[in-house]
Design an enzyme around this catalytic site. Structure first.
Site, PDB file in Angstrom:
ATOM      1  N   GLY A  60     126.234   6.367  28.067  1.00  0.00           N
ATOM      2  CA  GLY A  60     124.926   5.969  27.417  1.00  0.00           C
ATOM      3  C   GLY A  60     123.679   6.199  27.627  1.00  0.00           C
ATOM      4  N   GLU A  61     122.586   5.848  27.586  1.00  0.00           N
ATOM      5  CA  GLU A  61     121.549   6.419  27.329  1.00  0.00           C
ATOM      6  C   GLU A  61     120.654   5.399  28.376  1.00  0.00           C
ATOM      7  OE1 GLU A  61     118.598   9.242  27.732  1.00  0.00           O
ATOM      8  OE2 GLU A  61     120.424   9.417  26.553  1.00  0.00           O
ATOM      9  N   ASP A  79     114.110  -5.839  34.727  1.00  0.00           N
ATOM     10  CA  ASP A  79     114.594  -5.704  33.847  1.00  0.00           C
ATOM     11  C   ASP A  79     116.346  -6.207  33.416  1.00  0.00           C
ATOM     12  OD1 ASP A  79     114.054  -4.450  31.128  1.00  0.00           O
ATOM     13  OD2 ASP A  79     115.241  -2.212  32.116  1.00  0.00           O
TER      14      ASP A  79
END
Ligand SMILES: *[C@@H]1O[C@H](CO)[C@@H](O)[C@H](O)[C@H]1NC(C)=O
Ligand SMILES: *[C@@H]1O[C@H](CO)[C@@H](O)[C@H](O)[C@H]1NC(C)=O
Ligand SMILES: *[C@@H]1O[C@H](CO)[C@@H](O)[C@H](O)[C@H]1NC(C)=O
Ligand SMILES: *[C@@H]1O[C@H](CO)[C@@H](O)[C@H](O)[C@H]1NC(C)=O
Ligand SMILES: *[C@@H]1O[C@H](CO)[C@@H](O)[C@H](O)[C@H]1NC(C)=O
Ligand SMILES: *[C@@H]1O[C@H](CO)[C@@H](O)[C@H](O)[C@H]1NC(C)=O
Ligand SMILES: *[C@@H]1O[C@H](CO)[C@@H](O)[C@H](O)[C@H]1NC(C)=O
Ligand SMILES: *[C@@H]1O[C@H](CO)[C@@H](O)[C@H](O)[C@H]1NC(C)=O
Ligand SMILES: *[C@@H]1O[C@H](CO)[C@@H](O)[C@H](O)[C@H]1NC(C)=O
Length: 782
Positions: free
Chosen positions: A482-483, A600
């Site tokens: 993932g990033e 977030d």
């Protein structure tokens, strides 16, 4: 005609050249000052080979009302004033001149003051001249009648400031009482003398660093050509290359190295040819005698400076009297000794003075843009018995991180004997065991030459950079899973077979390192089954790596928004996930002692373990809200489209209700299997849910994959809670504690939701984009 013209031109050229000659500073590129030829502010002396320059200069431009002029010698190839004539007597208003008068006095004269550097005895007129030598020494010579040098009357080397150049001395003259010693600056932004000095102690004949008179470091005895505390590496021997001289009147160490120099910085750190040598980590350097901390502090508080962060305190602290001339080290000590003191920093623009804050009297407001003063914090030392899981006050992790970083820096020059090393490791282990109460921390450093780790519990984790390279197959693309917001995430396998997730901060991302610190600091202190667990970290050169437990099922969004995997999430699992996320958030908001806002929260930040238990991850954006404060404002808005609450997007108001909003969105997404913002409806998911709700058809929202396999009451309740959490006004949203009680107690009466503002998905985006202040971590739920 032609002739006349050319004559005129010629004449003009000649005159012009003459004018140029006249306006040219007379001493340019000259190294010698003669009697009766003052050195003006625009002129300079340059040593024969151009290495050193003597000149007047002004500190920090002329913006301040009170301009200060100094006379100093700068070393041209490392741009530092190695000598200052008038550090404590700056000239105001006009720069003045340096002159040798007809009697032979060397002095600085301005319209208001005269400072005498050398004065001849009364009525003994002398023929003299002063030269700047290639050694950086400015020497006043007495001349014989034939113009040859008779003797040295005065030299700048006898009045060192904070720098030793080759040929300078540290010592004393018993007869004249003259002493050669270094005195630091008060701060990097000012030239006033500060509180540290380096001198020869007549009692022990050792070089000592004193801090306001008290010895904080000693070189050890001079034996066989080197100092006892300094002879362990060739690097040190080169940098502290002295020769010793002593007779009945003179005792001194002369700096012998040909190319090196020693600068003593404002914190008492000796900078040897660019390599800092410091007592701020007393385990590394021999000869340190740091003061004992009071009982209320720990040994680790003695590492100056403790961790800092840029920003402001909400209220004025206690400011010490300016006339005390305090440096940041003094300030640290004042704070250290006052057990109620929690934070400190300098008080004035030039980074001097001292302002301190007691616990709970003021809140820290971090500045994201790096403006404001650095505020230095001490850790809270209160240890409550019985509370097993000790949660650290903000800063523990960062303090340790800084410690490690400074350790690495110092370590490069120091290789101690193996035995000593082992002992030190033990000591360090103690520091780490404090944090280890919560987490296993392993740190690899110094390119694997020296690596050490600490464990608690049964598992041992060793994270050398090389281990991480091997575990991820050199960060191979196939291992990338993932990033994240500030760097890629890799899957790795330790030699013992354990799987780990490795988050590697993108190099040279300044923003990322703030977030790295943030994340490391927070997650070390947070422990909950619904938060992803940090196993360790690795800092090496530019590498910043966080190591997590590996989550076999990756993130929720991959399951939820994928037509095939979505079927695996039956209602029981979804309900478990909802409850788990809620539990994690309650812990963050209410039970973690730090009031942490995630900021977030979204489907891609919910990781699933092999039993599909949810774990909240990615604390890079998280904020700590101080207990006394319920709400804050920020002008750096971070988050993800669709998950950010209206008041946060519009005006940057931060409160726990922004996480509640994101939770509400997430809840509706989990129930419906749809993204909040997608092309499948004209409104966003919240608007869609509201429409169904008022039409009494809420059950239509449910994911068709669930095939009516779920208890309607539970589903309706979840949608109801989702709508409450996404109310327009923060006050209308429940707290996470209330959410938990709504979820767990089916008899609780829920308030009716109000109509959410019916943004279309498109208009939300436009609104966000038109606001320049908004920076978004990611453009959409990944
Ligand atoms: C020193 O020089 C001044 C000015 O040149 C002169 O007036 C004075 O007599 C001299 N004194 C001695 C002792 O030579
Ligand atoms: C001093 O150094 C010399 C040569 O480096 C060595 O032979 C001698 O043993 C040393 N003396 C002491 C007391 O260490
Ligand atoms: C420095 O050398 C002396 C003798 O050469 C030795 O006795 C001393 O232990 C050494 N010190 C350190 C710190 O290595
Ligand atoms: C000290 O400096 C002198 C002169 O530069 C040099 O010859 C000598 O090797 C140096 N000693 C050490 C230990 O580096
Ligand atoms: C000490 O040494 C200095 C420099 O070599 C010399 O000028 C001075 O006369 C000496 N003093 C005594 C008392 O021997
Ligand atoms: C400055 O120049 C001198 C002479 O070239 C050299 O010996 C010294 O190492 C240089 N210093 C720095 C910091 O480059
Ligand atoms: C040490 O000196 C070098 C060269 O002057 C400088 O670049 C560096 O910042 C200094 N380091 C410290 C810790 O003062
Ligand atoms: C503070 O510094 C100024 C200028 O260097 C000096 O005159 C004054 O005596 C100092 N005050 C104290 C208390 O040391
Ligand atoms: C500690 O600092 C506070 C100000 O933050 C001050 O009010 C208090 O008197 C200080 N205590 C001592 C013992 O100096």
């Amino acid at each position: 005609m032609v002739l006349t013209l050319s004559k005129r031109v010629l004449c003009f050229i000649v005159t012009f050249t003459c004018l140029l000659q006249l306006t040219k500073p007379s001493n340019l590129r000259e190294d010698t000052l003669l009697q009766g030829h003052p050195l003006a502010a625009t002129n300079r002396l340059i040593s024969p080979s151009g290495l050193y320059t003597l000149r007047f200069f002004q500190l920090d431009g002329g913006s301040e009302a009170n301009t200060k002029f100094y006379l100093g010698i700068s070393a041209n190839n490392f741009s530092y004033y190695v000598w200052l004539a008038n550090r404590d007597n700056p000239i105001h208003d006009d720069p003045g001149v340096l002159t040798i008068d007809e009697y032979g006095n060397l002095k600085i004269v301005s319209s208001t003051t005269t400072m005498i550097l050398y004065s001849v005895e009364a009525e003994s007129n002398k023929s003299v001249r002063a030269s700047l030598l290639d050694t950086g020494n400015f020497v006043l010579h007495e001349l014989n009648s034939d113009g040859s040098v008779k003797r040295v009357l005065w030299q700048s080397f006898d009045y060192p400031t904070d720098t030793i150049l080759p040929g300078m001395k540290l010592g004393y003259d018993k007869h004249s009482g003259h002493k050669w010693s270094l005195t630091t600056r008060r701060s990097y932004r000012t030239l006033w003398s500060g509180s540290f000095s380096l001198s020869l102690d007549p009692k022990t004949n050792q070089l000592v660093t004193r801090w306001r008179g008290a010895i904080v470091w000693s070189s050890g005895e001079w034996r066989n050509g080197s100092f006892c505390n300094l002879n362990s590496s060739s690097h040190e021997r080169e940098n502290f290359n002295f020769t010793f001289f002593s007779n009945e009147s003179l005792t001194y160490f002369e700096y012998a190295s040909v190319s090196g120099f020693l600068i003593m910085g404002p914190l008492g750190i000796i900078n040897a040819s660019g390599v800092p040598y410091s007592c701020t980590d007393s385990e590394i350097v021999s000869g340190c005698a740091m003061p004992q901390p009071p009982k209320c502090r720990k040994d680790s508080d003695l590492y100056l400076p403790s961790w800092n962060s840029f920003g402001a305190m909400s209220r004025k602290g206690y400011i010490f009297d300016e006339r005390e001339n305090l440096t940041i080290s003094d300030c640290w000590m004042r704070c250290l000794k006052n057990c109620s003191c929690e934070a400190y920093t300098y008080a004035f623009k030039d980074a001097t003075g001292c302002e301190i804050w007691s616990r709970h009297t003021s809140d820290f407001v971090e500045s994201n843009s790096g403006v404001g003063r650095p505020i230095f914090f001490f850790l809270s030392q209160t240890k409550t018995k019985g509370k097993k899981r000790r949660i650290w006050i903000e800063g523990a992790a960062v303090g340790v991180l800084l410690l490690i970083v400074s350790f690495i820096a110092s370590f490069i020059m120091l290789w101690r004997k193996q035995k000593e090393r082992v002992e030190k490791r033990k000591k360090r282990a103690n520091i780490f065991s404090d944090i280890g109460e919560n987490t296993e921390i392993s740190v690899a450093c110094d390119e694997g030459r020296e690596q050490w780790n600490e464990k608690t519990g049964n598992d041992t984790h060793k994270f050398e950079f090389i281990t991480i390279l091997e575990a991820t197959d050199n960060f191979s693309f196939t291992n990338k899973i993932g990033e994240g917001g500030f760097g890629p995430v890799y899957k790795g396998k330790l030699p013992n077979g354990q799987e780990i997730a490795i988050k590697r901060l993108s190099k040279s991302s300044g923003q990322g390192s703030v977030e790295f610190r943030n994340e490391a600091m927070l997650i070390v202190k947070l422990q909950h089954t619904n938060l992803v667990r940090l196993l360790g970290f690795c800092i090496e050169r530019e590498e910043r790596i966080l190591v997590y437990e590996y989550m076999a099922n990756k993130s929720l969004n991959l399951y939820l928004f994928d037509a095939t995997t979505r079927t695996e999430l039956d209602w029981k699992i979804r309900y478990k996930i909802i409850q788990g996320i809620a539990q994690g958030l309650v812990y963050l908001h209410h039970y973690s002692r730090l009031k942490v806002l995630h900021r977030d929260l979204k489907a891609s930040n919910i990781l699933l373990d092999n039993e599909l238990n949810p774990k909240i991850s990615d604390f890079g954006m998280a904020r700590i809200l101080t207990w006394t404060r319920v709400e804050e404002k920020t002008n750096r808005i971070v988050g993800t489209y669709g998950y950010m609450s209206p008041e946060y997007v519009m005006s940057g108001v931060i409160s726990s209700k922004i996480d509640v909003y994101s939770f509400g969105v997430l809840l509706l997404e989990i129930v419906s299997g749809k993204k909040n913002i997608s092309d499948s409806f004209s409104l966003n998911l919240i608007g869609y849910a509201w429409q169904l709700w008022i039409q009494g058809e809420a059950l239509k929202l449910i994911d068709t994959m669930l095939n009516g396999s779920c208890p309607d009451i539970q589903v309706i309740r979840c949608i109801h809670i989702g709508l409450l959490c996404t109310q327009d006004k923060a006050n209308d949203r429940p707290t996470m504690l209330e959410v938990i009680s709504f979820l767990s107690n089916e008899n609780t009466q829920l308030p009716s939701p109000l109509q959410p503002p019916l943004y279309t998905s498109k208009s939300v985006k436009e609104e966000c984009c038109s606001n320049n202040e908004i920076t978004l971590s990611m453009t959409s739920g990944k």
